[in-house]
Each structure stands twice: as structure tokens, then as C-alpha cells.
Write a protein that holds these residues in place. Structure first.
Motif, PDB file in Angstrom:
ATOM      1  N   THR A 428       0.828  -1.210   0.000  1.00  0.00           N
ATOM      2  CA  THR A 428       0.000   0.000   0.000  1.00  0.00           C
ATOM      3  C   THR A 428       0.857   1.252   0.000  1.00  0.00           C
ATOM      4  O   THR A 428       0.569   2.220  -0.708  1.00  0.00           O
ATOM      5  CB  THR A 428      -0.919   0.002   1.229  1.00  0.00           C
ATOM      6  OG1 THR A 428      -1.706  -1.191   1.224  1.00  0.00           O
ATOM      7  CG2 THR A 428      -1.826   1.222   1.216  1.00  0.00           C
ATOM      8  N   PHE A 429       1.935   1.242   0.785  1.00  0.00           N
ATOM      9  CA  PHE A 429       2.827   2.403   0.793  1.00  0.00           C
ATOM     10  C   PHE A 429       3.435   2.625  -0.579  1.00  0.00           C
ATOM     11  O   PHE A 429       3.465   3.754  -1.086  1.00  0.00           O
ATOM     12  CB  PHE A 429       3.933   2.218   1.833  1.00  0.00           C
ATOM     13  CG  PHE A 429       5.015   3.252   1.736  1.00  0.00           C
ATOM     14  CD1 PHE A 429       4.869   4.485   2.344  1.00  0.00           C
ATOM     15  CD2 PHE A 429       6.177   3.011   1.001  1.00  0.00           C
ATOM     16  CE1 PHE A 429       5.850   5.456   2.238  1.00  0.00           C
ATOM     17  CE2 PHE A 429       7.165   3.975   0.887  1.00  0.00           C
ATOM     18  CZ  PHE A 429       6.999   5.200   1.512  1.00  0.00           C
ATOM     19  N   LEU A 430       3.931   1.569  -1.205  1.00  0.00           N
ATOM     20  CA  LEU A 430       4.546   1.716  -2.519  1.00  0.00           C
ATOM     21  C   LEU A 430       3.531   2.177  -3.557  1.00  0.00           C
ATOM     22  O   LEU A 430       3.853   2.973  -4.445  1.00  0.00           O
ATOM     23  CB  LEU A 430       5.180   0.394  -2.939  1.00  0.00           C
ATOM     24  CG  LEU A 430       6.420  -0.030  -2.148  1.00  0.00           C
ATOM     25  CD1 LEU A 430       6.810  -1.455  -2.492  1.00  0.00           C
ATOM     26  CD2 LEU A 430       7.579   0.911  -2.415  1.00  0.00           C
ATOM     27  N   ARG A 431       2.297   1.696  -3.417  1.00  0.00           N
ATOM     28  CA  ARG A 431       1.261   2.113  -4.354  1.00  0.00           C
ATOM     29  C   ARG A 431       0.978   3.608  -4.206  1.00  0.00           C
ATOM     30  O   ARG A 431       0.826   4.323  -5.195  1.00  0.00           O
ATOM     31  CB  ARG A 431      -0.005   1.295  -4.101  1.00  0.00           C
ATOM     32  CG  ARG A 431      -1.088   1.469  -5.169  1.00  0.00           C
ATOM     33  CD  ARG A 431      -2.335   0.697  -4.788  1.00  0.00           C
ATOM     34  NE  ARG A 431      -2.068  -0.725  -4.608  1.00  0.00           N
ATOM     35  CZ  ARG A 431      -2.325  -1.388  -3.484  1.00  0.00           C
ATOM     36  NH1 ARG A 431      -2.850  -0.763  -2.443  1.00  0.00           N
ATOM     37  NH2 ARG A 431      -2.067  -2.681  -3.397  1.00  0.00           N
ATOM     38  N   ASP A 432       0.956   4.090  -2.970  1.00  0.00           N
ATOM     39  CA  ASP A 432       0.718   5.514  -2.737  1.00  0.00           C
ATOM     40  C   ASP A 432       1.924   6.368  -3.123  1.00  0.00           C
ATOM     41  O   ASP A 432       1.767   7.484  -3.609  1.00  0.00           O
ATOM     42  CB  ASP A 432       0.368   5.756  -1.267  1.00  0.00           C
ATOM     43  CG  ASP A 432      -0.935   5.097  -0.864  1.00  0.00           C
ATOM     44  OD1 ASP A 432      -1.746   4.799  -1.763  1.00  0.00           O
ATOM     45  OD2 ASP A 432      -1.137   4.863   0.346  1.00  0.00           O
ATOM     46  N   PHE A 433       3.114   5.853  -2.890  1.00  0.00           N
ATOM     47  CA  PHE A 433       4.324   6.617  -3.216  1.00  0.00           C
ATOM     48  C   PHE A 433       4.526   6.725  -4.721  1.00  0.00           C
ATOM     49  O   PHE A 433       5.012   7.731  -5.232  1.00  0.00           O
ATOM     50  CB  PHE A 433       5.542   5.959  -2.558  1.00  0.00           C
ATOM     51  CG  PHE A 433       6.809   6.726  -2.724  1.00  0.00           C
ATOM     52  CD1 PHE A 433       7.016   7.917  -2.044  1.00  0.00           C
ATOM     53  CD2 PHE A 433       7.818   6.252  -3.562  1.00  0.00           C
ATOM     54  CE1 PHE A 433       8.197   8.625  -2.204  1.00  0.00           C
ATOM     55  CE2 PHE A 433       8.997   6.955  -3.728  1.00  0.00           C
ATOM     56  CZ  PHE A 433       9.186   8.144  -3.041  1.00  0.00           C
TER      57      PHE A 433
END
Length: 605
Positions: A428-433
Motif C-alpha cells: 500500500t505504501f509503494l502504491r501511494d508513493f
């Protein structure tokens, strides 16, 4: 009566010359983590504040506010932070040697060579001096605080009390975890001082605490600023080392780390015990050094609660090493056993010093190996090649690549990402970043993929997106044949520029990315760079030092994402080709990679 060394100046000169020789052997080493502080310093010197990613929420990813401030000042006046930090560390180390020799006045030459040589003849201490971090400067400040404590216990004057609080505050600025040492030191010192009657002009325990009120107020103001500016009461590194990211457990056990440090100091502790058994230290020496011993004990207990991330050469325990040497010197300085002025003492001292020096120097092959394993020059080349592009990258470790490139960056460990530090890395973090580039380190075989079991979260994100391509496997100085895998999404508006720059880095060495990517889902570029070499070949050691560019501030707003290419005409054309289902713009990958500045023929192949 014990005779002191007939050549005290010669003894000090010998220690300094040997130490500077060891420093010269490791002079080219700069730890990758030091570039984290340099990036904060560069942004601060550029008027953007002590931030990691200009234009985004500030994150306290550095450990030492004092180190960042000093390097920001150096950059502001046109200096190079790499050279400045190394010079300051060498100056701090030499000052430590001088202070230890002065503190041991009256000691025999053999005692000086044996105990001060624990630092001067140590390749590990020399390596920590050249790494570019605040470790040795923090050790100097803790040594000065320890000496001030001993002086206060013997003669508590107003000047010495003020000096104690000033240096203690600077030590806390240099490394926040110095508080673990200072609290133990302060508590024992107050007990030793006691509510005794003092002559006029001396400082009582109550007055000493009153003098510390300004320092305590400054510390409270600093904590309030940190909470308001960064949003957390402690630096981000505190939460990472505390174990929020479970993958860090592979770095090793904290208990084993502390025991390893104590094992390194065991021969010197054994010598001190033998000398003290034969010649008991004075009561005054025991009173003056008791707070230092308690401070070292509380500090080691603190180390048991953290994860030693890249703690090579006992990097986290090193700040208390000069303090332990100071204690040994105060206990043993009156011993005649190692008196260089006596024939028997000279022979005994020669044997003891030779054995202890050999014990220290046995670590020289290890420190030389660390210089290759942790070499940041290949990462610096990658960062320099990417400089000028307004991209976003996710890297396995922050350092030289984000510093030299100036890109918006986040790292796997969470050193510069509050979300990863507190919650752990996630898809999720990588998707948002939404990164334009992912750079991760391979396993020991130089491979990356499902079978390696490394960077599993990062791999799951790339598989989910489906358009990530490995464009390069750039070799590092690690003798285990590790490579830095560079992945770029095909839909990135910066794809062409990133590929062109990363596949034509001068002096870099590449592995065959198609063979090293052992994955049944992720894919590699068809072409292998002309400079490709077998993964085990020695990496070039061309020096990349020189003027350090200040990272450019990212233009306001995010980069236009996949649905639009308004800011990048080439990206708009590529996006249109993909939308229409026409010829794929990656056909050039089948041939020789296009170097920087080359243009593609608009008429097609």
C-alpha cells in the motif's frame, strides 16, 4: 616512586603517527548513510530547512542535529561535506588521543602505549573516523564530559560545572542516544558528590543542578521544536532501530553485538585488572571514575534494546571507548610495572604493547573488506547519472543515490519515511508513493527474484503493477557479487531518460540482467549493455569525489502521472502510442542501448 616516561612527547607522537597511517589506509571510505546527513544539510543550506524531500512533509531521518548543522554551514560557505566531515572526525580523533595522554600525566610510558594504543592502533577506530558520520566527534564530547565529571568530583568549581552542562548538551545534540550515558553518569556523580561541606567558591550539588537549568530549558525547547516540526518526539531512526521494521532482525542480535564489543576490549580489561590487583588504585581515582563506569553500563544496556543496523566495527558502542580508556588510565597510571625508564619495565612494556597492538591490528583485513562491501562510489555514480530529472525513487538504502540525484526518495528501512518506520513496509505504501524507479540490492549470488526471497514486499508491488522492467544490474564493491537492480515501469514518463542514463554510466560495471533476474513474472530488458561483465569481476574503483552538487528542489506539485504527459511531450507521445495499440516504443531495447544525449530516428527502424 614511579618514574614517568622519559619521552612523553615521543610517546604521543608515535600514537598519532600510527593512527594517521591507519586513517590513510581507509581514507577513501565514505559510508553510504553519511549522505543522509549531507542531503539534509544541503537542503538546509539551500533555504529549504532540514528536510529530506523538499516540498513534502518533513521527516527527521538523520541521527545528529549537530552534524547536520555543521555540514550545512560548511556547504553554505562553499565547502564539500564529504571532505569537511572527514577532516572534523580526524581532528576529533587526534584530540581524543591528546586528551587521554594529558589525563594520564604521571603515568608510565608503557601504560600510555598500552591503553591509549587501544584506540591509536585500532583499524576499527580509524575506519569510523573516515566514514563521514558523527561517531568520533560524539566520542570526543563524551570523553570531555567524563573528564569534567572527574574534575568536578575532585574540585567542584563554577567554571567546571558550567563546562559540564555545555558539553553534555552538545553531546546530546551530536547523538540523542548519548542521553543513556549522560543519565547514568549524572546520577552516579550526584551520589559521589553528596551533601558535603565545601569551602567558599566551590559548587554544591544543589548549585550544580541549578546551573543545569538553562541546558534543560534548551533541551525542552528542542524537543518542542522537534514535535512541532517533525511530529514525533524522537528521530525517525529511533523507531527504526527499536524494531518497527521486522526485516531488520537479520542485522543481528543486540546481545551478540554488545558481547562482541566487550570481547574486543577483554585483553585491555584483563591488563587493567592485573595492574590494579598488584597496585590498588587510590580512593580518589575510584571516586572520580565510578560515574563513568555507571554511564558506560547504562549505555550498553540501551544498546541491548535496539537493532544494530550496519553496526560494523562496533559503531554504536564506539562513543564510550575513549571513556573506558580514560578509566583504565586513571586506575593504572601509578603502576611501575610498565615503566620505560627501567630495564625490566621496558622489556615487559614492549611485550605487552606488542601483543595488544597485534590484537587490534588483526582486524585490519576486516576493515579493508568493509571498505569494499560498503563502498558508496558506485551508488554515487548512479545518483550523478540521474541528477536533473524530477523523479521519485524507492531504494533499499538511502544515501549517495538520493543525495547526488536530488530525486524525491523513500527507503526500505524507513529511515526517511515515518510510515515505514512506524508501520513497516507494505504494498500500500509503494502504491501511494508511486515511484518512477526502484533500486534494490540483490542477494549474495547477485540474483533477484522469487527464488531469492529478498525484498518480497517490493517484488509483490512490482508484480501487482505488471509493467516493471529490470533495466540494469550494476555491480557494487561487495565481494559477494551483489548487484544493484534498477527497475523502471514502462508507463513512466521518464522511462526513456532513466534507461538512457542508467545503461551508460561511465566506469560502472554491469551484469547480464536477463540471467540474473531469476523470476517467472518480472522481466528484464532484452539488451545487455556493451559494458556487461561477469558478475564476479572486480568493480572499477574510479574516484567520484569532487564538488558535491546541492540537490535541486523538486518543482511544486507531483510529477504528471500515468494518465497525462502535459509536462513531458515525449511522455505524451509514448502514452498515445500505448493507448492506440500502435508500435511499442521499447523496440530499441533489442539493439545497443542509447547513451545519454542520443536521439531516436523519428522515421523508425
Amino acid at each position: 616512586m614511579v618514574r614517568t616516561s622519559p619521552f612523553p612527547a615521543w610517546t604521543l607522537a608515535t600514537l598519532i603517527v600510527v593512527f594517521l597511517g591507519l586513517v590513510g589506509m581507509h581514507a577513501s571510505f565514505t559510508m553510504d548513510d553519511s549522505f543522509i546527513a549531507f542531503r539534509y544539510a544541503a537542503n538546509w543550506a539551500g533555504g529549504q530547512g532540514p528536510v529530506w524531500n523538499p516540498g513534502e512533509d518533513p521527516v527527521e531521518g538523520y541521527t545528529s542535529l549537530l552534524w547536520v548543522a555543521l555540514n550545512a554551514l560548511a556547504i553554505r560557505i562553499g565547502g564539500d561535506p564529504v571532505s569537511f566531515s572527514k577532516a572534523l572526525a580526524v581532528l576529533s580523533a587526534v584530540t581524543i588521543l591528546v586528551l587521554l595522554v594529558r589525563a594520564a600525566r604521571g603515568a608510565t610510558g608503557g601504560v600510555l602505549l598500552a591503553f591509549v594504543g587501544a584506540l591509536a592502533f585500532s583499524p576499527q577506530f580509524a575506519l569510523l573516523t573516515t566514514q563521514g558520520l558523527e561517531t568520533v566527534t560524539t566520542a570526543l564530547l563524551l570523553l570531555v564530559v567524563t573528564q569534567s565529571t572527574a574534575s568536578l568530583i575532585e574540585t567542584p568549581t563554577m567554571r567546571r560545572a558550567a563546562t559540564w552542562w555545555i558539553v553534555a548538551f552538545l553531546a546530546e545534540l551530536a547523538r540523542p542516544d548519548s542521553a543513556a550515558f549522560l543519565l547514568g553518569l549524572l546520577g552516579a556523580m550526584l551520589v559521589v558528590m553528596g551533601p558535603r561541606e565545601l569551602p567558599e567558591g566551590r559548587v554544591s550539588r544543589a548549585k550544580f543542578l541549578l546551573l543545569g537549568l538553562p541546558a534543560l530549558l534548551l533541551g525542552g525547547a528542542l524537543c518542542a521544536w522537534r514535535l512541532s516540526y517533525y511530529g514525533f518526539p524522537f528521530p525517525n531512526t529511533f523507531y527504526v532501530k527499536g524494531g518497527a521494521e521486522r526485516v531488520l532482525r537479520s542485522e543481528g542480535s543486540a546481545g551478540t553485538y554488545v558481547l562482541s564489543f566487550l570481547g574486543q576490549t577483554a585483553p585491555f580489561a584483563a591488563l587493567a585488572a592485573v595492574v590494579c590487583f598488584r597496585h590498588r588504585p587510590s580512593r580518589a581515582a575510584l571516586r572520580a571514575t565510578a560515574p563513568a563506569l555507571l554511564g558506560c553500563s547504562t549505555y550498553l544496556l540501551y544498546l541491548l534494546e535496539i537493532t544494530p543496523i550496519q553496526g560494523y566495527c562496533w559503531r554504536f558502542a564506539a562513543p564510550i571507548a575513549p571513556v573506558l580508556v580514560f578509566v583504565a588510565l586513571r586506575w593504572c597510571r601509578e603502576s611501575p610495572e610498565l615503566d620505560l625508564g627501567r630495564r625490566s619495565g621496558l622489556a615487559r612494556a614492549f611485550v605487552v604493547v606488542a601483543l595488544l597492538a597485534a590484537w587490534n591490528l588483526r582486524g585490519l583485513p576486516d576493515t579493508r573488506a568493509i571498505c569494499h562491501e560498503q563502498d558508496s562510489r558506485e551508488r554515487a555514480r548512479i545518483g550523478q547519472a540521474l541528477a536533473g530529472l524530477p523523479g521519485r525513487m524507492f531504494v533499499s538504502a538511502s544515501g549517495a543515490i538520493p543525495y547526488y540525484s536530488g530525486w524525491i526518495a523513500a527507503d526500505k528501512l524507513g529511515l526517511n519515511s515515518e510510515r515505514i518506520a512506524h508501520e513497516g513496509q507494505s504494498v500500500t505504501f509503494l502504491r501511494d508513493f508511486d515511484p518512477d524507479l526502484i533500486i534494490v540490492k540483490s542477494d549474495a549470488s547477485g540474483q533477484f527474484g522469487r527464488a531469492t526471497g529478498k525484498h518480497s514486499v517490493t517484488r509483490r508491488f512490482m508484480v501487482e503493477r505488471g509493467d516493471w522492467t529490470a533495466i540494469a544490474a550494476i555491480a557494487t564493491g561487495d565481494p559477494t557479487d551483489a548487484n544493484l537492480f534498477c527497475f523502471v515501469p514502462l508507463s513512466s514518463p521518464l522511462y526513456d531518460e532513466i534507461v538512457a542514463r542508467l545503461t551508460c554510466i561511465e566506469g560502472a560495471r554491469y551484469g547480464d540482467v536477463a540471467k540474473l533476474l531469476v523470476d517467472d513474472v518480472l522481466r528484464a530488458r532484452d539488451a545487455t549493455p556493451e559494458t556487461a561483465v561477469p558478475p564476479g569481476e572486480q568493480v572499477s574503483t574510479r574516484d567520484v569525489r569532487g564538488p558535491v552538487p546541492v540537490p535541486r528542489r523538486r518543482p511544486s506539485g507531483r510529477i504528471p502521472r500515468r494518465s497525462s504527459g502535459r509536462a513531458f511531450p515525449r511522455a505524451r507521445a509514448c502514452a498515445g502510442s500505448w493507448a492506440r495499440g500502435t508500435a511499442r516504443p521499447r523496440a530499441r531495447d533489442a539493439g545497443t542501448p542509447r547513451c545519454r544525449g542520443a536521439r531516436r530516428d523519428p522515421r523508425g527502424p
